[in-house]
Design a protein around this motif. Structure first.
Motif, mmCIF file in Angstrom:
data_model
loop_
_atom_site.group_PDB
_atom_site.id
_atom_site.type_symbol
_atom_site.label_atom_id
_atom_site.label_comp_id
_atom_site.label_asym_id
_atom_site.label_seq_id
_atom_site.Cartn_x
_atom_site.Cartn_y
_atom_site.Cartn_z
ATOM 1 N N SER A 196 0.829 -1.211 0.000
ATOM 2 C CA SER A 196 0.000 0.000 0.000
ATOM 3 C C SER A 196 0.861 1.257 0.000
ATOM 4 C CB SER A 196 -0.929 0.027 1.221
ATOM 5 O OG SER A 196 -1.929 -0.946 1.119
ATOM 6 N N PHE A 197 1.953 1.224 0.730
ATOM 7 C CA PHE A 197 2.836 2.391 0.759
ATOM 8 C C PHE A 197 3.534 2.619 -0.574
ATOM 9 C CE2 PHE A 197 2.154 2.578 5.291
ATOM 10 C CZ PHE A 197 2.177 3.953 5.513
ATOM 11 N N VAL A 198 3.835 1.560 -1.300
ATOM 12 C CA VAL A 198 4.381 1.726 -2.647
ATOM 13 C C VAL A 198 3.331 2.379 -3.544
ATOM 14 C CG1 VAL A 198 5.318 0.532 -4.674
ATOM 15 C CG2 VAL A 198 5.989 -0.213 -2.366
ATOM 16 N N VAL A 199 2.089 1.917 -3.428
ATOM 17 C CA VAL A 199 0.988 2.503 -4.206
ATOM 18 C C VAL A 199 0.848 3.989 -3.870
ATOM 19 C CG1 VAL A 199 -1.509 2.430 -4.638
ATOM 20 C CG2 VAL A 199 -0.233 0.304 -4.380
ATOM 21 N N ILE A 200 0.867 4.316 -2.592
ATOM 22 C CA ILE A 200 0.743 5.718 -2.163
ATOM 23 C C ILE A 200 1.915 6.545 -2.680
ATOM 24 C CG2 ILE A 200 0.861 7.223 -0.131
ATOM 25 C CD1 ILE A 200 -0.917 5.141 1.278
ATOM 26 N N ALA A 201 3.117 6.000 -2.607
ATOM 27 C CA ALA A 201 4.296 6.727 -3.079
ATOM 28 C C ALA A 201 4.178 7.053 -4.567
ATOM 29 C CB ALA A 201 5.565 5.923 -2.803
ATOM 30 N N LEU A 202 3.741 6.097 -5.359
ATOM 31 C CA LEU A 202 3.601 6.334 -6.800
ATOM 32 C C LEU A 202 2.498 7.356 -7.093
ATOM 33 C CD1 LEU A 202 4.144 2.701 -8.072
ATOM 34 C CD2 LEU A 202 5.571 4.694 -8.642
ATOM 35 N N HIS A 203 1.377 7.259 -6.408
ATOM 36 C CA HIS A 203 0.304 8.238 -6.607
ATOM 37 C C HIS A 203 0.769 9.636 -6.181
ATOM 38 C CE1 HIS A 203 -2.404 4.806 -7.132
ATOM 39 N NE2 HIS A 203 -3.324 5.654 -7.549
ATOM 40 N N THR A 204 1.494 9.701 -5.077
ATOM 41 C CA THR A 204 1.990 10.989 -4.585
ATOM 42 C C THR A 204 3.016 11.568 -5.554
ATOM 43 O OG1 THR A 204 1.551 10.303 -2.309
ATOM 44 C CG2 THR A 204 3.070 12.156 -2.609
ATOM 45 N N TYR A 205 3.854 10.718 -6.106
ATOM 46 C CA TYR A 205 4.810 11.189 -7.121
ATOM 47 C C TYR A 205 4.069 11.739 -8.334
ATOM 48 C CZ TYR A 205 8.603 11.398 -10.476
ATOM 49 O OH TYR A 205 9.490 11.834 -11.431
ATOM 50 N N TYR A 206 2.982 11.094 -8.706
ATOM 51 C CA TYR A 206 2.163 11.607 -9.808
ATOM 52 C C TYR A 206 1.681 13.020 -9.482
ATOM 53 C CZ TYR A 206 -1.638 12.572 -12.905
ATOM 54 O OH TYR A 206 -2.446 13.212 -13.797
ATOM 55 N N LEU A 207 1.132 13.220 -8.284
ATOM 56 C CA LEU A 207 0.670 14.555 -7.898
ATOM 57 C C LEU A 207 1.816 15.562 -7.941
ATOM 58 C CD1 LEU A 207 -1.747 13.855 -4.890
ATOM 59 C CD2 LEU A 207 -2.337 14.310 -7.292
ATOM 60 N N TYR A 208 2.975 15.173 -7.443
ATOM 61 C CA TYR A 208 4.156 16.037 -7.493
ATOM 62 C C TYR A 208 4.485 16.394 -8.941
ATOM 63 C CZ TYR A 208 9.094 17.315 -7.341
ATOM 64 O OH TYR A 208 10.299 17.959 -7.515
ATOM 65 N N MET B 28 1.259 10.100 -17.238
ATOM 66 C CA MET B 28 0.320 8.990 -17.419
ATOM 67 C C MET B 28 1.015 7.644 -17.206
ATOM 68 S SD MET B 28 -2.563 10.342 -17.882
ATOM 69 C CE MET B 28 -2.812 12.110 -17.840
ATOM 70 N N LEU B 29 2.289 7.551 -17.577
ATOM 71 C CA LEU B 29 3.026 6.308 -17.350
ATOM 72 C C LEU B 29 3.265 6.078 -15.860
ATOM 73 C CD1 LEU B 29 5.536 6.416 -20.344
ATOM 74 C CD2 LEU B 29 3.432 5.049 -20.123
ATOM 75 N N VAL B 30 3.503 7.152 -15.108
ATOM 76 C CA VAL B 30 3.605 7.030 -13.650
ATOM 77 C C VAL B 30 2.268 6.538 -13.090
ATOM 78 C CG1 VAL B 30 3.864 8.310 -11.476
ATOM 79 C CG2 VAL B 30 5.471 8.695 -13.360
ATOM 80 N N ALA B 31 1.182 7.111 -13.593
ATOM 81 C CA ALA B 31 -0.145 6.674 -13.143
ATOM 82 C C ALA B 31 -0.357 5.192 -13.450
ATOM 83 C CB ALA B 31 -1.238 7.516 -13.787
ATOM 84 N N LEU B 32 0.055 4.750 -14.626
ATOM 85 C CA LEU B 32 -0.094 3.331 -14.968
ATOM 86 C C LEU B 32 0.748 2.450 -14.041
ATOM 87 C CD1 LEU B 32 -0.200 3.132 -18.878
ATOM 88 C CD2 LEU B 32 -2.074 2.830 -17.237
ATOM 89 N N ALA B 33 1.949 2.901 -13.700
ATOM 90 C CA ALA B 33 2.775 2.142 -12.755
ATOM 91 C C ALA B 33 2.072 2.063 -11.401
ATOM 92 C CB ALA B 33 4.152 2.785 -12.611
#
Length: 172
Positions: free
Chosen positions: A104-116, A129-134
Motif C-alpha cells: 500500500s505504501f508503494v501505491v501511495i508513493a507512486l500516486h503521490t509522485y504523480y501529484l508532485y 500517465m506512465l507514472v499513473a499506470l505504474a
C-alpha cells in the motif's frame, strides 16, 4: 531487525477477540464501501488514461480521474489504519496485514509522485500517465492481496462456524 511476515502457516488470520473487534468496528463498513468505490474509480480512470495514451485526447479528464483516485486512495489508507487500530491495536503493519500495508505504501508513493509531477511539471503529460499506470499496476497487486485476505477471512469464519462448540461441563 527481522522482517515480520504475514500469517505463519496454519495460524488464523484473526483471533476470536480480533474477529469480534473487526465485526464491531464501524471502520469495517467504511472499508467495505470504499474498497469497491476505489476499484470503480480506478476502472474509469484507467480507461481515461489509456484513451489519452492511445489517442492524445482527454488529458484533463484523465488527470482529474487520477487525482480523484489518489484522494480516494488516501482516504482508504487513513480509514484502513483506523480499522487496523480497532482490530489489532496498532495503526499499521499489524502482522496479519504487514505485506498488504508495505505494498500500500508503494501505491501511495507512486500516486503521490504523480501529484508532485503534475504540480511541478517535472514530467510531461505522457510520462505523468506512465507514472499513473505504474501506480495502477501496483494497486492491482495490492487489491489482489486484500481480496485474498478477504477470502481467507471468509474461509476461516466458515471453518469456525462449522466446528462443533466445546461446552464446558460444570464441576461436580
Amino acid at each position: 531487525m527481522p522482517v515480520r511476515t504475514a500469517q505463519p502457516s496454519g495460524q488464523a488470520l484473526y483471533t476470536a477477540e480480533q474477529r469480534r473487534r473487526r465485526d464491531a468496528s464501524h471502520w469495517t463498513l467504511v472499508q467495505g464501501i470504499l474498497a469497491p468505490l476505489q476499484f470503480l474509480v480506478f476502472l474509469v480512470s484507467l480507461a481515461l488514461v489509456l484513451r489519452y495514451l492511445g489517442t492524445g485526447a482527454g488529458y484533463e479528464a484523465a488527470t482529474l480521474s487520477i487525482v480523484v483516485k489518489t484522494l480516494v486512495l488516501y482516504t482508504i489508507m487513513v480509514t484502513g489504519a483506523l480499522w487496523e487500530r480497532d482490530v489489532f491495536g496498532q495503526y499499521l503493519f499489524a502482522p496479519a496485514f504487514f505485506w498488504e500495508d508495505v505494498v500500500s505504501f508503494v501505491v501511495i508513493a507512486l500516486h503521490t509522485y504523480y501529484l508532485y509531477a503534475i504540480l511541478t511539471g517535472v514530467l510531461g503529460p505522457r510520462e505523468q500517465m506512465l507514472v499513473a499506470l505504474a501506480a495502477y499496476a501496483v494497486y492491482v497487486v495490492n487489491a489482489g492481496q486484500f481480496v485474498l485476505k478477504l477470502r481467507a477471512a471468509r474461509l476461516e469464519a466458515a471453518a469456525c462456524s462449522a466446528r462443533p462448540s466445546r461446552k464446558m461441563r460444570p464441576a461436580s
